[in-house]
Design a protein around this motif. Sequence first.
Motif, PDB file in Angstrom:
ATOM      1  N   ALA A  47       0.862  -1.194   0.000  1.00 47.87           N
ATOM      2  CA  ALA A  47       0.000   0.000   0.000  1.00 47.87           C
ATOM      3  C   ALA A  47       0.893   1.237   0.000  1.00 47.87           C
ATOM      4  O   ALA A  47       1.412   1.663   1.033  1.00 47.87           O
ATOM      5  CB  ALA A  47      -0.909  -0.020   1.229  1.00 47.87           C
ATOM      6  N   ALA A  91      -7.677   1.516  -5.879  1.00 44.24           N
ATOM      7  CA  ALA A  91      -8.892   1.765  -5.091  1.00 44.24           C
ATOM      8  C   ALA A  91      -9.099   3.274  -4.964  1.00 44.24           C
ATOM      9  O   ALA A  91      -8.321   4.066  -5.499  1.00 44.24           O
ATOM     10  CB  ALA A  91      -8.764   1.120  -3.714  1.00 44.24           C
ATOM     11  N   GLU A 266      -3.128  -6.099   0.776  1.00 45.79           N
ATOM     12  CA  GLU A 266      -2.569  -4.762   0.540  1.00 45.79           C
ATOM     13  C   GLU A 266      -1.983  -4.224   1.832  1.00 45.79           C
ATOM     14  O   GLU A 266      -2.566  -3.349   2.475  1.00 45.79           O
ATOM     15  CB  GLU A 266      -3.678  -3.808   0.080  1.00 45.79           C
ATOM     16  CG  GLU A 266      -4.407  -4.269  -1.147  1.00 45.79           C
ATOM     17  CD  GLU A 266      -5.659  -3.458  -1.435  1.00 45.79           C
ATOM     18  OE1 GLU A 266      -6.123  -3.490  -2.585  1.00 45.79           O
ATOM     19  OE2 GLU A 266      -6.187  -2.789  -0.514  1.00 45.79           O
TER      20      GLU A 266
HETATM   21  N1  LLP Z   1      -5.850  -0.876   1.252  1.00 46.79           N
HETATM   22  C1  LLP Z   1      -6.685   0.168   1.330  1.00 46.79           C
HETATM   23  C2  LLP Z   1      -7.821   0.235   0.420  1.00 46.79           C
HETATM   24  C3  LLP Z   1      -6.473   1.177   2.281  1.00 46.79           C
HETATM   25  O1  LLP Z   1      -7.303   2.211   2.349  1.00 46.79           O
HETATM   26  C4  LLP Z   1      -5.355   1.086   3.156  1.00 46.79           C
HETATM   27  C5  LLP Z   1      -5.086   2.119   4.147  1.00 46.79           C
HETATM   28  C6  LLP Z   1      -4.499  -0.019   3.019  1.00 46.79           C
HETATM   29  C7  LLP Z   1      -4.790  -0.990   2.065  1.00 46.79           C
HETATM   30  C8  LLP Z   1      -3.269  -0.201   3.874  1.00 46.79           C
HETATM   31  O2  LLP Z   1      -3.594  -0.400   5.193  1.00 46.79           O
HETATM   32  P1  LLP Z   1      -2.455  -0.748   6.272  1.00 46.79           P
HETATM   33  O3  LLP Z   1      -1.911  -2.129   5.978  1.00 46.79           O
HETATM   34  O4  LLP Z   1      -1.401   0.284   6.176  1.00 46.79           O
HETATM   35  O5  LLP Z   1      -3.172  -0.692   7.571  1.00 46.79           O
HETATM   36  N2  LLP Z   1      -3.051   7.510   8.175  1.00 46.79           N
HETATM   37  C9  LLP Z   1      -3.578   6.473   9.060  1.00 46.79           C
HETATM   38  C10 LLP Z   1      -3.808   5.182   8.316  1.00 46.79           C
HETATM   39  C11 LLP Z   1      -4.739   5.331   7.140  1.00 46.79           C
HETATM   40  C12 LLP Z   1      -4.935   4.034   6.373  1.00 46.79           C
HETATM   41  C13 LLP Z   1      -5.598   4.311   5.074  1.00 46.79           C
HETATM   42  N3  LLP Z   1      -5.821   3.148   4.263  1.00 46.79           N
HETATM   43  C14 LLP Z   1      -2.617   6.292  10.223  1.00 46.79           C
HETATM   44  O6  LLP Z   1      -1.618   6.992  10.293  1.00 46.79           O
HETATM   45  O7  LLP Z   1      -2.861   5.474  11.118  1.00 46.79           O
END
Ligand code: LLP
Length: 387
Positions: A47, A91, A266
Amino acid sequence: MQNTTFQIDKLQSIPTPFYLYDDKLLNDTLNEINQCIKGYPINVHYALKANANPLIVSRLKQNGFGVDCVSGGEIKLAIESGFDPSKIVFAGVAKSDEEILYALKARILCFNVESIEELSIIDTICNSSGYHANVCLRINPNIDAHTHKYITTGLDENKFGIGIPQLPDALIKLKSLSHISLIGLHFHIGSQITITQPFILLCNRINALIQSIESQGFNIKIINVGGGLGIDYYNPDKNPISDFQSYFNVFKTHLKFSSDKQIHCELGRSIVAQCGTIITRVLYVKQGITKKFIMIDAGMNNLIRPALYQAYHSIQNLSSTDQQQEVYDVVGPICESADVFGTEVILPKTSRGDLLAIRSVGAYGEVMASTYNCRPFAKSYLVSDLY
Ligand code: LLP
């Protein structure tokens, strides 16, 4: 703390604040993921939103992962960084027409489509440009990820994806569109998820959905479970690598999949968060009326997570050898009361000129930086380039 990543004499000469990335830890993390997925039809799409620094992105590219993008800008960066477009997924709740056309021309793997209206728009753009689009439907499974409300994405109240009650209409719409093929389903229930239960619930929901959708004549080849695996912000040295084994085991054991299907995920935070640190210098130690403040030269412009989500980041004094401990609020230089990195932090007695480390900032740190108060972006370094 005596972690070799932070050899103080090497860090003293570099103007602060700066991001320091431990590329050995990043490699170890990637190796652990590769071990876990070996022999399984699991494809990891990094991601890109978590960290788009070229130093990090190039390492991920070498590892052979695909990319999860949420804007035309991210797709452009992924392609310029050498990623294979056939490993890029896209996405985003509000993709612009320009972004859709750009992604079509780039021949990415698929669009993760977030509304019925978006299906029609992509079909129309395909019709006028002569392209055909592969899509996964991003379904909002209404599962509570038990995480911070700003990073929960899979509940009915959230703006993301197509709700399960709207799925029958989406399938009817798909049958009427001739420039789009449904190749899979996409989910992402939230971020910083530290228990397996939401992922197990997700698997159960996916199994039921696939059975129902396939019984209507569709063939689901891709099951994209999104990202969301959390990290240990409290103990970055004790738990530098997330529990990928348990995470992947959930999908290996709970998802029903046949040989014609692939699992995609992701991951962002769990790949890059722990390898990043902000190194910052103490400018002042100020005795307030009720609190003692350490004022550092890094601000919420370098790391907005504490101000935006009240997120915890471990803070360490790298240079003080004082045996005496004191309680401080660690604050930045920005003209905002929210510019606070930690309250009631216990640190060795701290003085002007000390170097502090703000840990676990490799994800959603540098990439969310701003130039607020006309402060320039901070530089970044790999540990292996310094030592
Ligand atoms: N896929 C999609 C569609 C997403 O929206 C996201 C994160 C991911 C994958 C990746 O997620 P991860 O594995 O990193 O949890 N700025 C916030 C986090 C926002 C996440 C947004 N989407 C923070 O600093 O905690």
